[in-house]
Design a protein around this motif. Sequence first.
Motif, short mmCIF file in Angstrom:
data_model
loop_
_atom_site.label_atom_id
_atom_site.label_comp_id
_atom_site.label_asym_id
_atom_site.label_seq_id
_atom_site.Cartn_x
_atom_site.Cartn_y
_atom_site.Cartn_z
N LYS A 155 5.70 3.02 0.93
CA LYS A 155 4.46 2.22 0.07
C LYS A 155 3.94 2.94 -1.02
CE LYS A 155 -0.20 1.76 1.78
NZ LYS A 155 -1.28 2.17 2.41
N TRP B 280 -2.92 9.61 11.80
CA TRP B 280 -1.94 10.61 11.84
C TRP B 280 -2.17 11.55 10.70
CZ3 TRP B 280 -0.58 10.10 7.06
CH2 TRP B 280 -0.60 8.49 6.30
N GLU C 68 0.89 7.08 16.66
CA GLU C 68 2.33 7.43 17.32
C GLU C 68 3.22 8.47 16.54
OE1 GLU C 68 0.71 4.81 16.50
OE2 GLU C 68 1.99 3.05 15.67
N LYS D 11 -6.38 7.74 21.87
CA LYS D 11 -5.12 7.25 21.50
C LYS D 11 -4.75 7.79 20.18
CE LYS D 11 -2.93 4.57 19.48
NZ LYS D 11 -1.60 5.03 18.89
P1 NAD Z 1 -3.64 2.37 11.25
O1 NAD Z 1 -4.75 1.92 10.82
O2 NAD Z 1 -2.62 1.05 11.48
O3 NAD Z 1 -3.46 3.38 12.29
C1 NAD Z 1 -4.38 4.28 12.55
C2 NAD Z 1 -4.45 4.43 14.38
O4 NAD Z 1 -4.80 3.09 14.72
C3 NAD Z 1 -3.39 4.81 15.06
O5 NAD Z 1 -3.52 5.49 16.29
C4 NAD Z 1 -2.53 3.38 15.41
O6 NAD Z 1 -1.79 3.44 16.48
C5 NAD Z 1 -3.90 2.68 15.78
N1 NAD Z 1 -3.77 1.35 15.86
C6 NAD Z 1 -2.83 0.47 15.20
N2 NAD Z 1 -2.91 -0.81 15.52
C7 NAD Z 1 -4.07 -0.99 16.50
C8 NAD Z 1 -4.78 -1.91 16.93
N3 NAD Z 1 -4.21 -3.25 16.68
N4 NAD Z 1 -5.67 -1.62 17.76
C9 NAD Z 1 -6.07 -0.34 17.99
N5 NAD Z 1 -5.34 0.59 17.53
C10 NAD Z 1 -4.48 0.36 16.72
O7 NAD Z 1 -2.76 3.07 10.05
P2 NAD Z 1 -1.25 3.29 9.46
O8 NAD Z 1 -0.57 1.95 9.83
O9 NAD Z 1 -0.69 4.38 10.19
O10 NAD Z 1 -1.65 3.69 8.01
C11 NAD Z 1 -1.49 2.50 7.04
C12 NAD Z 1 -2.74 2.93 6.18
O11 NAD Z 1 -3.96 3.09 6.70
C13 NAD Z 1 -2.49 4.31 5.29
O12 NAD Z 1 -1.49 3.84 4.37
C14 NAD Z 1 -3.80 4.44 4.75
O13 NAD Z 1 -4.06 3.94 3.65
C15 NAD Z 1 -4.77 3.99 5.98
N6 NAD Z 1 -5.23 5.34 6.79
C16 NAD Z 1 -6.44 5.65 6.53
C17 NAD Z 1 -6.73 6.81 7.20
C18 NAD Z 1 -8.04 7.40 7.17
O14 NAD Z 1 -8.36 8.48 7.79
N7 NAD Z 1 -9.05 6.53 7.03
C19 NAD Z 1 -5.90 7.45 8.21
C20 NAD Z 1 -4.45 6.93 8.58
C21 NAD Z 1 -4.15 5.82 7.65
#
Ligand code: NAD
Length: 496
Positions: free
Chosen positions: A349, A167, A194, A191
Motif C-alpha cells: 500500500k 496494530w 490480528e 479485540k
Molecule cells: P483497520 O481499521 O481495518 O483495523 C483496526 C482494527 O479494527 C483491528 O483490530 C481490526 O481487526 C479491527 N477491525 C477490522 N474490521 C472490523 C470491523 N468490521 N468491525 C470491527 N473491528 C474491525 O486497519 P488496518 O486494515 O489494519 O489498516 C489499514 C489502514 O488503517 C492503515 O493503512 C492506516 O491508514 C489505518 N490505521 C490507522 C490506525 C490509527 O492509529 N488511527 C491504526 C491502524 C491502521
Amino acid sequence: MNAQSELVAQVRRTGTLPDLPDGLYLDGGFRPATSRRTMESFDPGKGEAFASFARGDADDVDAAVTSAARAFEAGWRDTAPVERGRILARVAQLILAEADRLAIAECLDSGKTLAEAEGDVRGAARAFEYYAGACDKLEGKTFPLGAGYLGYSLHEPVGVTAHVIPWNYPISTAARGLAPALAAGCTVVAKPAEQTPFTALMLADILSRAGLPAGVCNVVTGTGAEAGAPLVGHPGIAHVTFTGSVATGKRVMKSAADHVTRLVLELGGKSPVIVLKDCDREAALNGVLGAIFENAGQICSAGSRLVIERRIADSFLEELVARTRRLTLGHGLRNPDMGPVSSAEHLAKISGFVERARTRGSEILTGGNIASDPQTGQGWFFEPTIIADRPADDELVQEEVFGPVLTVQIAEDADHALELANGTPFGLVAGIYTSDHGTAHRLARRLDAGQVFINEYFAGGIEVPFGGTKLSGFGREKGLEGLLSYCRTKSVAAKL
Ligand code: NAD
C-alpha cells in the motif's frame, strides 16, 4: 550480559519468544477458541510467522460479553474506587517489572524497534498509574436548586466496553482504553489487531495477577470480520472505543447505531508540521524527523506533511534530507533508527502511494523504494522518503499513507501555512515550530486539530486529552476527559 540482552539473544537465535499466550482470555483464564481454530502472527523484520494464537469468532465474543456483563453486575461497578485504584497501581508496577518481556513481544509482533517498544511499555504503565490515581477523584456536582431541594450528579460506569485495537501501538492503545474504563468501574472486552495479538493477552494476565476479578477484562483475538464486527455490534456492549482506519471506523459507527451504542473513534490523520522562518532550526529538524520516521511512520498522529515557510525551505530540506539518508534500517531487535512496516499488504500500500506519485511527476528527494534488512535481506521495509512540494489537492497531501513518507508543502507566510495545514479532510494533531509565541498560540487556536504541539512534536503524555476532528474521528482518550468517556452522568433532584 544482563537479563534483557540474554532474552534478546535467545529470541534472535530461535526466532520466537517462549511461552507466549495462545488462547483467548475469558472469565479470568486462557482458553482456546470455541472453533479450536488458530492463526499465525508474523515477525515483520523477517517476514516470517513466529507464533500462533486463537482465532476467535462470534461465539467467543458472546461468551466474553456475557462474562464481562456478569462481572460488572457482580461487583466491579460497586468496588470501592480506592480499591480499583490499588489494583490499577499494581498493574502499573507489574508492567514495569515485566517490561523486558513485554517490549520484546511487542517488537517481534509489530516490527517496531526495541527502544520504541520499551517506550510504549513504559507509556502503558504510566496510563495505569495515572488512572489509578483518578479512580477516587471522579466527583459529581451539586446543583443550586434553592432551599427545600437537593440536586446532585453521579458519574456512573457505562457498563461493558469494547476496545478495538490497531496494530501500530498495540499495548499503548490497549492501556489508554482499558485503564480509564476499569478506573470508571466498567468491564472490558478487548479485540487486538490480528497482526499483533500478544501484548493485550499478556496485559490481561497481568491485570488478573494484580487482583482484577475474573471476567472484568476479557480479550478475544481474531480477525476484524470474525471477532471485531460481532463485538462492536453486540447488544450487550454499552460503549465502543475504536482506533483504526476511516473505512472500518465508518462501519463500526453504522453497526453501533443499531443499538445506539456510545462511541469514541480515533481514525488517523494527515497531520501538518508547520515550520516558520524564525524557528529553532535544530529543534525543528529533530521534530520533523521524529514526527514521520518514528514507528516507520505508522502513527495516527504522524507529522506526514511538512508545511515550511519558503524563506528557509531550501536549506532546511537540504539538511533534513542529509539526516534522513543517515537513518539506519533493520530488524527491531537490533535497535536501528527505523524498523519494518507491519505487513506485506501494508508495504504494498505504501509503495503504491509512492509509485503513483512518481507517475504524477513528483520529485522524490530521498528514499522511495521497498527495502530489506541489510543484514539478512529479509523483512518488510520501506526507505525513509521525502517528496518535494506537492499541490494542495495531491493524493499525498490529502490521504493517509501510514508509512515513512513525508510530503512537503511550501508556505509564503504563517497565514498561508495555516491555510495549507487545515486543507485536508483530517484533523488529528498539528505541530508548530516558531520562536514567536504570539504567532504559535494564534495558529494553535485556528488549527483544525484535536491537539497542537508547539516546538516539540508529540509533546505531552497521558495527562493530555487526545482525539480528532473531521475524518480523524470524535471523542477523547487520555486525560480526565478520557475517563469521562466511560461514565454516564446521572442527575438527581429531590424535594426535601
Ligand atoms: P483497520 O481499521 O481495518 O483495523 C483496526 C482494527 O479494527 C483491528 O483490530 C481490526 O481487526 C479491527 N477491525 C477490522 N474490521 C472490523 C470491523 N468490521 N468491525 C470491527 N473491528 C474491525 O486497519 P488496518 O486494515 O489494519 O489498516 C489499514 C489502514 O488503517 C492503515 O493503512 C492506516 O491508514 C489505518 N490505521 C490507522 C490506525 C490509527 O492509529 N488511527 C491504526 C491502524 C491502521
